[in-house]
Design a protein around this motif. Structure first.
Motif, mmCIF file in Angstrom:
data_model
loop_
_atom_site.group_PDB
_atom_site.id
_atom_site.type_symbol
_atom_site.label_atom_id
_atom_site.label_comp_id
_atom_site.label_asym_id
_atom_site.label_seq_id
_atom_site.Cartn_x
_atom_site.Cartn_y
_atom_site.Cartn_z
ATOM 1 N N LEU A 3 -35.539 75.165 28.310
ATOM 2 C CA LEU A 3 -36.138 74.652 29.543
ATOM 3 C C LEU A 3 -35.248 74.882 30.758
ATOM 4 C CD1 LEU A 3 -37.511 71.226 28.227
ATOM 5 C CD2 LEU A 3 -38.795 73.348 28.593
ATOM 6 N N SER A 4 -34.320 75.819 30.620
ATOM 7 C CA SER A 4 -33.362 76.069 31.705
ATOM 8 C C SER A 4 -34.029 76.602 32.967
ATOM 9 C CB SER A 4 -32.276 77.043 31.233
ATOM 10 O OG SER A 4 -32.858 78.286 30.843
ATOM 11 N N ASP A 5 -35.252 77.139 32.822
ATOM 12 C CA ASP A 5 -35.945 77.666 34.001
ATOM 13 C C ASP A 5 -36.772 76.598 34.709
ATOM 14 O OD1 ASP A 5 -37.648 77.468 31.811
ATOM 15 O OD2 ASP A 5 -39.023 78.979 32.595
ATOM 16 N N ARG A 6 -36.830 75.379 34.154
ATOM 17 C CA ARG A 6 -37.592 74.301 34.765
ATOM 18 C C ARG A 6 -36.669 73.387 35.573
ATOM 19 N NH1 ARG A 6 -42.770 74.062 32.452
ATOM 20 N NH2 ARG A 6 -43.204 72.692 34.217
ATOM 21 N N ARG A 7 -37.238 72.795 36.603
ATOM 22 C CA ARG A 7 -36.454 71.899 37.448
ATOM 23 C C ARG A 7 -36.700 70.452 37.025
ATOM 24 N NH1 ARG A 7 -37.193 70.299 43.691
ATOM 25 N NH2 ARG A 7 -35.049 69.685 44.167
ATOM 26 N N PHE A 8 -35.612 69.744 36.698
ATOM 27 C CA PHE A 8 -35.693 68.347 36.303
ATOM 28 C C PHE A 8 -35.147 67.457 37.408
ATOM 29 C CE2 PHE A 8 -36.395 70.295 32.308
ATOM 30 C CZ PHE A 8 -36.979 69.354 31.471
ATOM 31 N N LEU A 9 -35.904 66.413 37.747
ATOM 32 C CA LEU A 9 -35.479 65.450 38.758
ATOM 33 C C LEU A 9 -34.901 64.236 38.048
ATOM 34 C CD1 LEU A 9 -38.636 65.521 41.077
ATOM 35 C CD2 LEU A 9 -36.731 67.137 40.967
ATOM 36 N N MET A 10 -33.623 63.972 38.279
ATOM 37 C CA MET A 10 -33.000 62.821 37.619
ATOM 38 C C MET A 10 -31.758 62.395 38.384
ATOM 39 S SD MET A 10 -31.651 64.806 34.220
ATOM 40 C CE MET A 10 -30.765 66.375 34.349
ATOM 41 N N VAL A 11 -31.393 61.140 38.180
ATOM 42 C CA VAL A 11 -30.200 60.589 38.801
ATOM 43 C C VAL A 11 -28.962 61.222 38.187
ATOM 44 C CG1 VAL A 11 -28.850 58.460 39.062
ATOM 45 C CG2 VAL A 11 -31.341 58.401 39.325
ATOM 46 N N ASP A 12 -27.978 61.527 39.018
ATOM 47 C CA ASP A 12 -26.713 62.075 38.535
ATOM 48 C C ASP A 12 -26.090 61.076 37.548
ATOM 49 O OD1 ASP A 12 -23.954 62.790 38.264
ATOM 50 O OD2 ASP A 12 -24.046 63.868 40.166
ATOM 51 N N PRO A 13 -25.711 61.542 36.334
ATOM 52 C CA PRO A 13 -25.161 60.631 35.315
ATOM 53 C C PRO A 13 -23.940 59.837 35.773
ATOM 54 C CG PRO A 13 -25.649 62.774 34.350
ATOM 55 C CD PRO A 13 -25.825 62.913 35.831
ATOM 56 N N ARG A 14 -23.212 60.338 36.753
ATOM 57 C CA ARG A 14 -22.000 59.628 37.167
ATOM 58 C C ARG A 14 -22.326 58.273 37.794
ATOM 59 N NH1 ARG A 14 -20.266 59.919 42.601
ATOM 60 N NH2 ARG A 14 -21.567 61.222 43.929
ATOM 61 N N PHE A 15 -23.528 58.142 38.374
ATOM 62 C CA PHE A 15 -23.894 56.860 38.968
ATOM 63 C C PHE A 15 -24.176 55.823 37.881
ATOM 64 C CE2 PHE A 15 -24.994 59.864 42.387
ATOM 65 C CZ PHE A 15 -24.217 59.327 43.400
ATOM 66 N N THR A 16 -24.753 56.274 36.770
ATOM 67 C CA THR A 16 -24.959 55.376 35.640
ATOM 68 C C THR A 16 -23.611 54.923 35.086
ATOM 69 O OG1 THR A 16 -27.037 56.442 35.060
ATOM 70 C CG2 THR A 16 -25.950 55.178 33.332
ATOM 71 N N GLU A 17 -22.701 55.859 34.945
ATOM 72 C CA GLU A 17 -21.391 55.556 34.377
ATOM 73 C C GLU A 17 -20.583 54.632 35.276
ATOM 74 O OE1 GLU A 17 -19.734 59.402 33.856
ATOM 75 O OE2 GLU A 17 -21.155 60.004 32.296
ATOM 76 N N GLU A 18 -20.716 54.808 36.599
ATOM 77 C CA GLU A 18 -19.890 54.035 37.524
ATOM 78 C C GLU A 18 -20.527 52.709 37.929
ATOM 79 O OE1 GLU A 18 -18.717 56.327 40.904
ATOM 80 O OE2 GLU A 18 -18.041 58.026 39.694
ATOM 81 N N TYR A 19 -21.803 52.732 38.277
ATOM 82 C CA TYR A 19 -22.415 51.544 38.866
ATOM 83 C C TYR A 19 -23.096 50.643 37.833
ATOM 84 C CZ TYR A 19 -21.462 53.347 43.532
ATOM 85 O OH TYR A 19 -20.835 53.793 44.667
#
Length: 410
Positions: free
Chosen positions: A56-72
């Motif tokens: 699925l590398s040719d598809r665009r996924f909209l998601m929150v950057d994982p670093r915000f989950t890890e930090e906040y």
């Protein structure tokens, strides 16, 4: 099904069962084919961050950057980051290895307090929160943490007297931080959730009451959300986030945690705004994650609607096989029985006394203790304004739904 090994000592390595979640879902060939066949060229929105498979590398996924989950979402990091600017209950951070199982350490740990709240730094949905008021409860907390979590730290807080759950949802955009109505969260309700199971989901929904809005309490909650939102914005975050609070019996508002993602109340807020009446949280979330160009033509808004969202869970202590359950749609209760009205699932189309039932399962599903079974939506408050207790009419509604969910123990 993978093979089942009855005795651990008979095999050198136990099999690892595949997780059933979004990450495993997008790795399956069937889903990848569905994306190409039915929605070619569409962007894909995920609830939480995932690793994109090569197919699925040719598809665009909209998601929150994982670093915000890890930090906040990390309760330890969040408290350390905001301890000087928001009102937390008095707390101490412990390394898990510091928590000794001895009467002497327990006495030191409690520090003459009658009750404390222990939170795993990362577990969510109430699964990592423990109330400790005795040595026995302390020992059970240690055992449950050892089984549920490999995280290193916990937050130990003073118990808030007469605590009642409150929350608020906001959205960070390039323009500003939009903040919604004050919400009364329902957590660990014994009618709705299995409070005996440590790893069961404890989030039971929320209710929004008109009289809670534009009050001093609401303004306090907004001020915290704007402060946290501005820090998130400066850090590069965009989209929905939620903040959980506790209200003490003396009226003091304490901050508990922040969740930088879609929240459990997003479905209710979206349903109440389906005619573009308030803040279009979901739309703003998608626009910001996708970095799509848009223009806000009117940023003045007020929230004057009421509604509730209840989440029902499996109350059995054993895994259940679902043999029968009501279909999704609009219902009402008469003479203690559930009555199907229509297939409507639009909240604003409901008449007085009606509610929407949405399935989380189907016939043949297996549901674990504390697992989600149904969600209910309706256009009135679920909780008494003064006591925060479920109205009797809501109890009748839930009881009628639960009676129609037929399961058998596996």
């Amino acid at each position: 099904m993978p093979p089942v090994y009855a005795l651990e000592d008979q095999v050198s390595k136990l099999p690892e069962l595949k997780a059933q979640n979004t990450q495993s879902f997008i790795r399956t060939k069937d889903f990848q084919v569905m994306l190409d066949q039915f929605v070619p060229g569409y962007d894909v929105l995920t609830y939480k961050p995932v690793v994109i498979p090569d197919a699925l590398s040719d598809r665009r996924f909209l998601m929150v950057d994982p670093r915000f989950t890890e930090e906040y979402e990390n309760k330890v990091i969040f408290r350390e980051k905001f301890k000087s600017s928001v009102n937390f209950p008095n707390f101490t951070i412990y390394e898990r290895e510091e928590l000794l199982d001895s009467p002497e350490f327990y006495d030191e740990f409690m520090s003459k307090r009658a009750k404390v709240v222990v939170q795993d730094e990362q577990l969510s949905g109430g699964k990592g929160t423990f109330f400790v008021a005795s040595h026995r409860q302390y020992q059970k907390m240690l055992a449950d943490l050892s089984r549920l979590s490999a995280h290193r730290k916990v937050v130990v807080s003073d118990a808030v007297p007469g605590a009642r759950e409150r929350s608020i949802q906001a959205c960070v955009t390039d323009d500003k931080v939009y903040v919604g109505p004050l919400q009364r969260q329902i957590v660990g309700n014994p009618l709705l959730s299995n409070i005996r199971i440590a790893d069961g989901d404890k989030f039971c929904g929320a209710t929004i009451i008109k009289k809670d809005q534009a009050t001093d309490l609401h303004r306090q909650a907004i001020a915290v959300a704007e402060k946290v939102g501005q820090v998130l914005q400066a850090d590069g975050y965009r989209g929905i986030f939620g903040i959980d609070y506790l209200l003490s019996d003396s009226g003091e508002l304490y901050v508990i945690e922040v969740n930088p993602r879609i929240t459990g109340v997003t479905p209710l807020l979206t349903a109440l705004d389906s005619d573009n009446h308030g803040i279009p949280f979901y739309l703003l979330h998608i626009l910001e994650l996708g970095r799509y160009p848009y223009k806000v033509v009117n940023s003045d808004y007020s929230f004057d609607r009421e509604g509730s969202w209840l989440v029902l869970h499996c109350l059995s202590d054993q895994i259940q096989l679902v043999t029968s359950l009501p279909v999704s749609g609009t219902y009402e209760v008469g003479n203690g029985r559930l009555k199907h009205i229509s297939d409507n699932q639009t909240l604003l189309a409901l008449e007085a006394g009606q509610f929407i039932l949405q399935n989380h399962l189907h016939k043949g599903s297996q549901v674990k203790p504390g697992g989600r079974t149904m969600s209910l939506q309706f256009g009135q408050p679920a909780l008494d304004y003064t006591t925060d207790e479920l109205y009797n009419s809501v109890v009748d509604m839930v009881t009628a739904v639960q009676a129609e969910i037929i399961t058998q123990t596996i």
